[in-house]
Scaffold this motif. Structure first.
Motif, PDB file in Angstrom:
ATOM      1  N   ARG A  26      15.841 -32.750  52.565  1.00 58.32           N
ATOM      2  CA  ARG A  26      16.829 -32.838  53.652  1.00 58.32           C
ATOM      3  C   ARG A  26      18.162 -32.218  53.228  1.00 58.32           C
ATOM      4  N   TYR A  27      18.529 -32.457  51.977  1.00 54.44           N
ATOM      5  CA  TYR A  27      19.768 -31.891  51.442  1.00 54.44           C
ATOM      6  C   TYR A  27      19.705 -30.364  51.454  1.00 54.44           C
ATOM      7  N   LEU A  28      18.573 -29.818  51.029  1.00 57.35           N
ATOM      8  CA  LEU A  28      18.381 -28.365  51.036  1.00 57.35           C
ATOM      9  C   LEU A  28      18.392 -27.838  52.466  1.00 57.35           C
ATOM     10  N   LYS A  29      17.688 -28.506  53.359  1.00 60.11           N
ATOM     11  CA  LYS A  29      17.617 -28.052  54.754  1.00 60.11           C
ATOM     12  C   LYS A  29      18.992 -28.095  55.414  1.00 60.11           C
ATOM     13  N   SER A  30      19.762 -29.132  55.141  1.00 61.57           N
ATOM     14  CA  SER A  30      21.091 -29.215  55.757  1.00 61.57           C
ATOM     15  C   SER A  30      22.004 -28.103  55.245  1.00 61.57           C
ATOM     16  N   ALA A  31      21.898 -27.768  53.962  1.00 60.80           N
ATOM     17  CA  ALA A  31      22.700 -26.666  53.415  1.00 60.80           C
ATOM     18  C   ALA A  31      22.290 -25.344  54.060  1.00 60.80           C
ATOM     19  N   ILE A  32      21.000 -25.157  54.263  1.00 64.05           N
ATOM     20  CA  ILE A  32      20.510 -23.928  54.902  1.00 64.05           C
ATOM     21  C   ILE A  32      20.962 -23.866  56.351  1.00 64.05           C
ATOM     22  N   ASP A  33      20.841 -24.984  57.058  1.00 67.34           N
ATOM     23  CA  ASP A  33      21.255 -25.014  58.468  1.00 67.34           C
ATOM     24  C   ASP A  33      22.753 -24.775  58.616  1.00 67.34           C
ATOM     25  N   LEU A  34      23.537 -25.314  57.703  1.00 66.05           N
ATOM     26  CA  LEU A  34      24.982 -25.085  57.727  1.00 66.05           C
ATOM     27  C   LEU A  34      25.284 -23.603  57.524  1.00 66.05           C
ATOM     28  N   TYR A  35      24.598 -22.992  56.580  1.00 68.76           N
ATOM     29  CA  TYR A  35      24.764 -21.553  56.323  1.00 68.76           C
ATOM     30  C   TYR A  35      24.378 -20.758  57.577  1.00 68.76           C
ATOM     31  N   LYS A  36      23.290 -21.172  58.205  1.00 69.46           N
ATOM     32  CA  LYS A  36      22.812 -20.488  59.418  1.00 69.46           C
ATOM     33  C   LYS A  36      23.861 -20.561  60.531  1.00 69.46           C
ATOM     34  N   ASN A  38      27.205 -21.227  60.193  1.00 67.91           N
ATOM     35  CA  ASN A  38      28.440 -20.550  59.796  1.00 67.91           C
ATOM     36  C   ASN A  38      28.331 -19.036  59.870  1.00 67.91           C
ATOM     37  N   ASN A  39      27.141 -18.503  59.614  1.00 69.96           N
ATOM     38  CA  ASN A  39      26.959 -17.055  59.636  1.00 69.96           C
ATOM     39  C   ASN A  39      26.308 -16.558  60.917  1.00 69.96           C
ATOM     40  N   LYS A  40      26.167 -17.470  61.908  1.00 68.50           N
ATOM     41  CA  LYS A  40      25.642 -17.132  63.224  1.00 68.50           C
ATOM     42  C   LYS A  40      24.310 -16.369  63.138  1.00 68.50           C
ATOM     43  N   LEU A  41      23.387 -16.925  62.364  1.00 74.84           N
ATOM     44  CA  LEU A  41      22.073 -16.313  62.197  1.00 74.84           C
ATOM     45  C   LEU A  41      21.105 -16.863  63.242  1.00 74.84           C
ATOM     46  N   ASP A  42      20.217 -15.998  63.716  1.00 76.62           N
ATOM     47  CA  ASP A  42      19.200 -16.444  64.671  1.00 76.62           C
ATOM     48  C   ASP A  42      18.054 -17.148  63.947  1.00 76.62           C
ATOM     49  N   VAL A  44      16.289 -17.946  59.746  1.00 77.00           N
ATOM     50  CA  VAL A  44      16.580 -18.041  58.317  1.00 77.00           C
ATOM     51  C   VAL A  44      15.560 -17.195  57.549  1.00 77.00           C
ATOM     52  N   SER A  45      16.058 -16.261  56.758  1.00 75.26           N
ATOM     53  CA  SER A  45      15.165 -15.414  55.957  1.00 75.26           C
ATOM     54  C   SER A  45      14.870 -16.106  54.627  1.00 75.26           C
ATOM     55  N   ASP A  46      13.859 -15.609  53.938  1.00 75.97           N
ATOM     56  CA  ASP A  46      13.519 -16.137  52.621  1.00 75.97           C
ATOM     57  C   ASP A  46      14.671 -15.939  51.645  1.00 75.97           C
ATOM     58  N   ASP A  47      15.416 -14.847  51.787  1.00 76.42           N
ATOM     59  CA  ASP A  47      16.555 -14.586  50.899  1.00 76.42           C
ATOM     60  C   ASP A  47      17.607 -15.687  51.006  1.00 76.42           C
ATOM     61  N   VAL A  48      17.836 -16.176  52.222  1.00 72.67           N
ATOM     62  CA  VAL A  48      18.815 -17.244  52.423  1.00 72.67           C
ATOM     63  C   VAL A  48      18.338 -18.517  51.737  1.00 72.67           C
ATOM     64  N   VAL A  49      17.062 -18.856  51.907  1.00 70.22           N
ATOM     65  CA  VAL A  49      16.512 -20.058  51.289  1.00 70.22           C
ATOM     66  C   VAL A  49      16.599 -19.951  49.766  1.00 70.22           C
ATOM     67  N   ILE A  50      16.237 -18.788  49.232  1.00 71.06           N
ATOM     68  CA  ILE A  50      16.286 -18.578  47.780  1.00 71.06           C
ATOM     69  C   ILE A  50      17.716 -18.692  47.272  1.00 71.06           C
ATOM     70  N   ASP A  51      18.646 -18.078  47.978  1.00 62.03           N
ATOM     71  CA  ASP A  51      20.047 -18.102  47.560  1.00 62.03           C
ATOM     72  C   ASP A  51      20.592 -19.529  47.523  1.00 62.03           C
ATOM     73  N   ILE A  52      20.336 -20.284  48.565  1.00 58.79           N
ATOM     74  CA  ILE A  52      20.870 -21.645  48.645  1.00 58.79           C
ATOM     75  C   ILE A  52      20.164 -22.561  47.649  1.00 58.79           C
ATOM     76  N   ALA A  53      18.854 -22.423  47.511  1.00 56.54           N
ATOM     77  CA  ALA A  53      18.125 -23.252  46.549  1.00 56.54           C
ATOM     78  C   ALA A  53      18.589 -22.953  45.128  1.00 56.54           C
ATOM     79  N   SER A  54      18.832 -21.678  44.820  1.00 54.02           N
ATOM     80  CA  SER A  54      19.282 -21.345  43.461  1.00 54.02           C
ATOM     81  C   SER A  54      20.689 -21.877  43.203  1.00 54.02           C
ATOM     82  N   LYS A  55      21.545 -21.879  44.215  1.00 48.15           N
ATOM     83  CA  LYS A  55      22.879 -22.459  44.060  1.00 48.15           C
ATOM     84  C   LYS A  55      22.790 -23.963  43.801  1.00 48.15           C
ATOM     85  N   GLN A  56      21.867 -24.622  44.498  1.00 47.60           N
ATOM     86  CA  GLN A  56      21.711 -26.057  44.285  1.00 47.60           C
ATOM     87  C   GLN A  56      21.161 -26.356  42.894  1.00 47.60           C
TER      88      GLN A  56
END
Length: 149
Positions: A26-36, A38-42, A44-56
């Motif tokens: 849930r923590y990972l999903k909320s960070a991804i959704d927040l990014y989505k 904030n960046n007005k994305l339609d 979520v690509s795999d790159d976004v998931v990888i980027d956020i997961a690696s930051k976490q």
């Protein structure tokens, strides 16, 4: 797609009543959704998931060091388990030998002459190895190699 895998894993954790896994996902999903948002994305690509997961993962590793310094091994162990789960959303990590090989390829491509070329090297590292390596470790390897020029 990794985002779909995340949602499926969340459902499985809910069915299995696995609170720790569900909390991490849930923590990972909320960070991804927040990014989505904030960046007005339609979508979520795999790159976004990888980027956020690696930051976490990076944040968790820093927290583990602090918990170990404070002798809170229970909290450090919990974060280590969360890292294992987060790493399922990252590409397979390169070994030290593979990192060395990739750095050598990048050096052959960029042909640095001094420490001033560090930015060019790291830019190439980011595009080539994003999510596959610990950037702190890569930075140290690149620094050592560039200092030996």
């Amino acid at each position: 797609m990794l985002y779909d895998k995340l949602n499926a894993d969340m459902k499985t954790a809910m069915i299995n009543k696995d609170k720790d896994t569900l909390s991490t996902l849930r923590y990972l999903k909320s960070a991804i959704d927040l990014y989505k948002i904030n960046n007005k994305l339609d979508e979520v690509s795999d790159d976004v998931v990888i980027d956020i997961a690696s930051k976490q993962v990076k944040t968790h590793k820093e927290s583990i060091l602090e918990f170990e310094r404070g002798n809170r091994l229970d909290l450090a162990d919990k974060l280590k388990e969360e890292i294992k789960l987060l790493q399922t959303f990252l590409p397979e990590q390169l070994t030290d030998e593979e990192m060395e090989t990739e750095i050598n390829k990048i050096f052959d491509l960029v042909k640095p002459t001094s420490k001033a070329d560090m930015g060019k090297i790291m830019r190439e590292v980011n595009t080539t190895l994003k999510g596959k390596v610990d950037m702190k470790k890569i930075s140290e390897l690149v620094n050592n190699k560039i200092n030996s020029l």
